[in-house]
Write an enzyme that holds these catalytic residues in place. Structure first.
Site, short mmCIF file in Angstrom:
data_model
loop_
_atom_site.label_atom_id
_atom_site.label_comp_id
_atom_site.label_asym_id
_atom_site.label_seq_id
_atom_site.Cartn_x
_atom_site.Cartn_y
_atom_site.Cartn_z
N HIS A 355 0.86 -1.19 0.00
CA HIS A 355 0.00 0.00 0.00
C HIS A 355 0.89 1.23 0.00
CE1 HIS A 355 0.97 0.14 4.32
NE2 HIS A 355 0.70 -1.15 4.35
N GLU A 389 4.92 -6.43 1.00
CA GLU A 389 4.64 -7.29 2.15
C GLU A 389 3.89 -8.57 1.81
OE1 GLU A 389 1.60 -5.73 4.85
OE2 GLU A 389 1.65 -3.85 3.76
N ARG A 410 5.01 -13.20 7.31
CA ARG A 410 4.94 -12.02 6.44
C ARG A 410 6.30 -11.34 6.53
NH1 ARG A 410 0.59 -10.09 8.06
NH2 ARG A 410 1.17 -8.49 9.55
N1 GLY Z 1 0.72 -2.63 9.56
C1 GLY Z 1 -0.32 -2.43 8.65
C2 GLY Z 1 -0.07 -3.04 7.36
O1 GLY Z 1 0.87 -3.79 7.22
O2 GLY Z 1 -0.73 -2.77 6.40
MN MN Z 2 1.73 -2.58 5.58
MN MN Z 3 2.59 -3.83 8.50
#
Ligand code: GLY
Ligand code: MN
Ligand code: MN
Length: 443
Positions: A355, A389, A410
């Protein structure tokens, strides 16, 4: 002061002649009794003003007739008694000087001043439909202008939402912002390294959360950018787990998603590592898979390439791994395309690969080009900041190899798109199996 004045000038340059923009900061929020939540300014307000006190409103007045464009801050007045209890307030004069506004007034003068500024203005730019009290205040200003109709005054004939304009500006980080985001990433990376050093079987998740918060704060970060996730064992498969109250056991992984906010800018890092410092075989298999997916995603980041390319790249690697490790059924001689087309990966990878990142952890700006009918993913540009991520989350279920049950992994880093690729902001957090195991061995 300089980046703020430049940003105000850039917004003014997009505004219609004769128009006015108004942008309040965030309200203080009561937690309970007499205690407020720690105060956090509105991101877009701060982006344009640099001003961190509550009860403040920024007004930008575009060129009108011979009058040049100018900026006005409304803020709290000096107040000796309140300053004894609550601390320093700039007051309008000092705020004007310190932050480079053309004019500053006490906040109590806002309604009266707006009724004058909106008389014969062409357009009013303001946040629209976000907050009932703000919408009512705007209606009040327009009513006051209409009351002056007999003296030949008219209210603005159009209202426009100012936030998308600012949010698009915020998407491209300038040099000042990139420098703060790099420092935020370094602090958060050091916090993850500290968390790894502190982790061992028998400790509670919250003890590790405390290490993260300590490292953030001792380096000057004002807040965690979001509630830290310290998720051991089966908790690693709960995406938004944040109770952080379980005792960690030998043989488990712990997934930590935590980042600090420094001077208004978020960082957002996830690392996953063994509680005892040594990956087991199945843990290592899935870890290396997610790491390979992240590498594929990072390799897809180039100016001009669509934002979505990194997700597509990571997903293909993960889907192949799901086939190789028998997480999705191999009997169908399925291919990566079958897995993705039939959405069979969603059981193990149910979120996107990143994001926008900036003042908000999920930062502002459109992800798609909405001016085109098919709404394509927008091309990356230097200065855009994104998280990368990928993950995999294996809950116990029939037909899923038991060796992988309760493994949630992750790996999340932050980057800024650069003319020749990207700059990694979070390289101080150990990431390879070898680096993590070495660090934990030495601890
Ligand atoms: N910590 C929020 C996310 O990884 O989007
Ligand atoms: Mn994030
Ligand atoms: Mn995060």
């Amino acid at each position: 002061m300089k980046p703020y004045a430049e940003r105000r000038a850039r917004l003014l340059a997009q505004m219609e002649r004769g128009s006015v923009a108004v942008l309040p900061t965030a309200p203080e929020v009561l937690r309970n009794g007499d205690s407020d939540y720690p105060y956090r300014f509105d991101s877009s307000f701060h982006y344009l003003s640099g001003f961190g006190e509550p009860e403040a409103v920024l007004v930008l007045v575009a060129e009108r007739g011979d009058a040049p464009a100018h900026s006005i801050l409304f803020c709290r007045e000096k107040n000796e008694e309140r300053e004894i209890w609550d601390g320093f307030r700039h007051g309008p004069d000092a705020a004007r000087e310190a932050f480079g506004f053309d004019i500053a007034h006490p906040i109590a003068a806002l309604d009266e001043q707006m009724a004058q500024l909106l008389a014969n203005a062409t357009t009013l730019y303001c946040p629209m439909g976000r907050n009932a009290a703000q919408d009512a205040q705007v209606r009040g200003w327009l009513e006051s202008v209409r009351k002056q109709a007999r003296s030949g005054v008219v209210p603005p004939s159009s209202l426009r939402d100012v936030l998308p304009m600012i949010e698009e500006m915020r998407l491209l980080k300038d040099a000042t912002e990139q420098a703060i985001m790099l420092r935020a990433g370094q602090i958060s990376g050091a916090a993850h390294a500290r968390a790894m050093r502190a982790t061992r079987p028998g400790k509670f998740e919250y003890e590790i959360e405390a290490e993260l918060l300590y490292e953030f704060r001792r380096n000057g970060a004002q807040f965690p950018a979001y509630t830290p996730i310290v998720a051991s064992g089966a908790n690693s498969c709960i995406l938004h787990y944040n109770a952080n109250n379980r005792r960690m056991q030998d043989g488990e992984l712990v997934l930590i998603d935590a980042g600090c906010e420094l001077d208004g800018y978020a960082s957002d890092i996830t690392r996953t590592f063994p509680v005892n410092g040594r990956f087991s075989g199945p843990q290592r298999d899935l870890y290396e898979l997610v790491l390979a997916a992240q590498k594929a995603a990072l390799d897809a980041i180039q100016p001009g390439k669509p934002y979505s390319a990194m997700h597509d790249a990571a997903l293909r690697v993960l889907a192949q791994g799901m086939l190789d490790f028998g997480l999705v059924d191999r009997n169908l001689s399925a291919t990566v395309d079958d897995v993705i087309t039939n959405k069979r990966h969603l059981r193990f990878y149910m979120h996107g690969t990143g994001h926008w990142l900036g003042m908000d952890v999920h930062d502002t700006g459109a992800y798609r080009d909405v001016t085109q009918a098919e709404r394509p993913s927008r091309p990356l540009q230097p200065g855009m900041a994104v998280t990368v991520e990928p993950g995999i989350y294996v809950r116990p279920a029939e037909g899923v190899p038991e060796a992988f049950w309760n493994i949630g992994i992750r790996i999340e880093d932050d980057i800024v798109v650069a003319p020749d690729g990207y700059q990694l902001l979070t390289g101080s957090a150990p990431k390879t199996v070898a680096d993590i195991e070495a660090l934990m061995r030495e601890a």
